[in-house]
Design an enzyme around this catalytic site. Sequence first.
Site, PDB file in Angstrom:
ATOM      1  N   GLU A  47       0.858  -1.189   0.000  1.00 55.39           N
ATOM      2  CA  GLU A  47       0.000   0.000   0.000  1.00 55.39           C
ATOM      3  C   GLU A  47       0.893   1.237   0.000  1.00 55.39           C
ATOM      4  O   GLU A  47       1.957   1.232   0.631  1.00 55.39           O
ATOM      5  CB  GLU A  47      -0.842  -0.023   1.289  1.00 55.39           C
ATOM      6  N   ASN A 110      -6.971   6.355  -1.323  1.00 60.21           N
ATOM      7  CA  ASN A 110      -5.872   5.413  -1.106  1.00 60.21           C
ATOM      8  C   ASN A 110      -6.148   4.260  -2.073  1.00 60.21           C
ATOM      9  O   ASN A 110      -7.062   3.478  -1.847  1.00 60.21           O
ATOM     10  CB  ASN A 110      -5.907   4.965   0.365  1.00 60.21           C
ATOM     11  N   LYS A 127      -9.437   2.162  -1.617  1.00 59.62           N
ATOM     12  CA  LYS A 127      -9.617   1.612  -0.266  1.00 59.62           C
ATOM     13  C   LYS A 127     -10.927   2.071   0.383  1.00 59.62           C
ATOM     14  O   LYS A 127     -11.201   3.273   0.469  1.00 59.62           O
ATOM     15  CB  LYS A 127      -8.430   2.036   0.603  1.00 59.62           C
ATOM     16  N   GLU A 146      -5.192   8.688   8.228  1.00 59.86           N
ATOM     17  CA  GLU A 146      -5.791   8.294   6.949  1.00 59.86           C
ATOM     18  C   GLU A 146      -7.193   8.869   6.769  1.00 59.86           C
ATOM     19  O   GLU A 146      -7.591   9.250   5.675  1.00 59.86           O
ATOM     20  CB  GLU A 146      -5.840   6.767   6.834  1.00 59.86           C
ATOM     21  N   CYS A 172      -4.788  -2.928   2.943  1.00 59.21           N
ATOM     22  CA  CYS A 172      -4.493  -2.831   4.377  1.00 59.21           C
ATOM     23  C   CYS A 172      -5.674  -3.106   5.307  1.00 59.21           C
ATOM     24  O   CYS A 172      -6.069  -4.246   5.475  1.00 59.21           O
ATOM     25  CB  CYS A 172      -3.839  -1.487   4.672  1.00 59.21           C
ATOM     26  N   ASN A 197       0.383  -1.367   5.186  1.00 58.65           N
ATOM     27  CA  ASN A 197       1.322  -0.577   5.983  1.00 58.65           C
ATOM     28  C   ASN A 197       0.860  -0.701   7.416  1.00 58.65           C
ATOM     29  O   ASN A 197       0.001   0.056   7.857  1.00 58.65           O
ATOM     30  CB  ASN A 197       1.206   0.910   5.625  1.00 58.65           C
TER      31      ASN A 197
HETATM   32  N1  ING Z   1      -3.128   0.399   8.575  1.00 62.28           N
HETATM   33  C1  ING Z   1      -3.701  -0.361   9.649  1.00 62.28           C
HETATM   34  C2  ING Z   1      -3.949  -1.834   9.419  1.00 62.28           C
HETATM   35  O1  ING Z   1      -5.059  -2.328   9.271  1.00 62.28           O
HETATM   36  C3  ING Z   1      -4.580  -0.605  11.901  1.00 62.28           C
HETATM   37  C4  ING Z   1      -4.349   0.261  10.739  1.00 62.28           C
HETATM   38  C5  ING Z   1      -3.554  -1.229  12.579  1.00 62.28           C
HETATM   39  C6  ING Z   1      -5.866  -0.833  12.284  1.00 62.28           C
HETATM   40  C7  ING Z   1      -3.817  -2.065  13.631  1.00 62.28           C
HETATM   41  C8  ING Z   1      -6.146  -1.671  13.351  1.00 62.28           C
HETATM   42  C9  ING Z   1      -5.109  -2.298  14.016  1.00 62.28           C
HETATM   43  O2  ING Z   1      -2.951  -2.542   9.426  1.00 62.28           O
HETATM   44  C10 ING Z   1      -3.623   0.791   7.373  1.00 62.28           C
HETATM   45  N2  ING Z   1      -2.752   1.482   6.604  1.00 62.28           N
HETATM   46  O3  ING Z   1      -4.775   0.577   7.000  1.00 62.28           O
END
Ligand code: ING
Length: 315
Positions: A47, A110, A127, A146, A172, A197
Amino acid sequence: MSRMLNVAAGQLGPITRNESRANVVKRMIELMREAKARGCRLVVFPEMALSTFFARWYMEDENELDSYFEASMPNKETQPLFDEAKRLGVGFYLGYAELAFEEGRKRRFNSSVLVDGRGQIVGKYRKVHMPGHIEYKPDRAVQHLEKRYFEPGDLGFPVFRSFEGIMGMCLCFDRRWPETYRVMGLQGVEMILVGYNTPAVNREAQEPNHLKMFHNHLTMQAGAYQNGTWVVASAKGGREDGFDMLGGSCIISPAGEIVAKSYTLEDELVSASCDLDLGKYIKDTIFNFNEYRQPEHYGLIVEQKGVVEPPHKSS
Ligand code: ING
């Protein structure tokens, strides 16, 4: 019968804030060449693969923000990827920050594109599930903006006939949600491509760090199995601008098993030879949707957004 598709996840190590697009593209081309040497026909990149994960920075200057976005695809900086795809006959999935001029206004998404081995874009995805928050949060050690920088995608979860199969995309946070897989599963998807990411450290949630990798794989393995589809997942890894990214790129079979996985947090090609017909037995038996789904009982999933608890019994 079998339809073999040799694919790879082109994991990327850290991309610092001042690294040029040209240099990142060079790194990706290296991975595409290695993919070719291994006989792969498709490479999945992460991503927002062209820059640092900039959503961790609070930016008020619109020009600064725009500098992370692509106003067209391909463009001058990414054209070498398309040229290399054509030269090698190796397609790719690329996650990037998309600047669009639509409905008379500037819009930010995104996004990802799927490019075939002739260097042609066969599909685009924006996204849908946007994580994080809109406003600067002084109590957070790291921002996750985001929700501030992107609108939720408006294209749904389309699938594309390409690479002799039915291909789908997500990005993601989307991968944590069962709806993402099911909507594509209902279109017969055979391989889902996902770039991510994910910060490696839990700064907010009350859970041990090792659960980050567990949940990363748990959700994708479940999504693969429950829909009888391959999942090819490509991560950003390593310490990027002082923040650790999870890595853990992998290729998951329709039976839900990880068949290949990265072992570094750097630029690394993870490849596997995938039979696109492998999901068929799952789609025909345990997850035969026509035979066993009961959509008349699933209404709440689309009618309702949040949790509505039952009322308390009055005594
Ligand atoms: N990053 C995250 C992901 O789903 C996140 C945000 C991290 C949400 C951990 C919940 C828990 O990995 C992106 N870029 O969507």
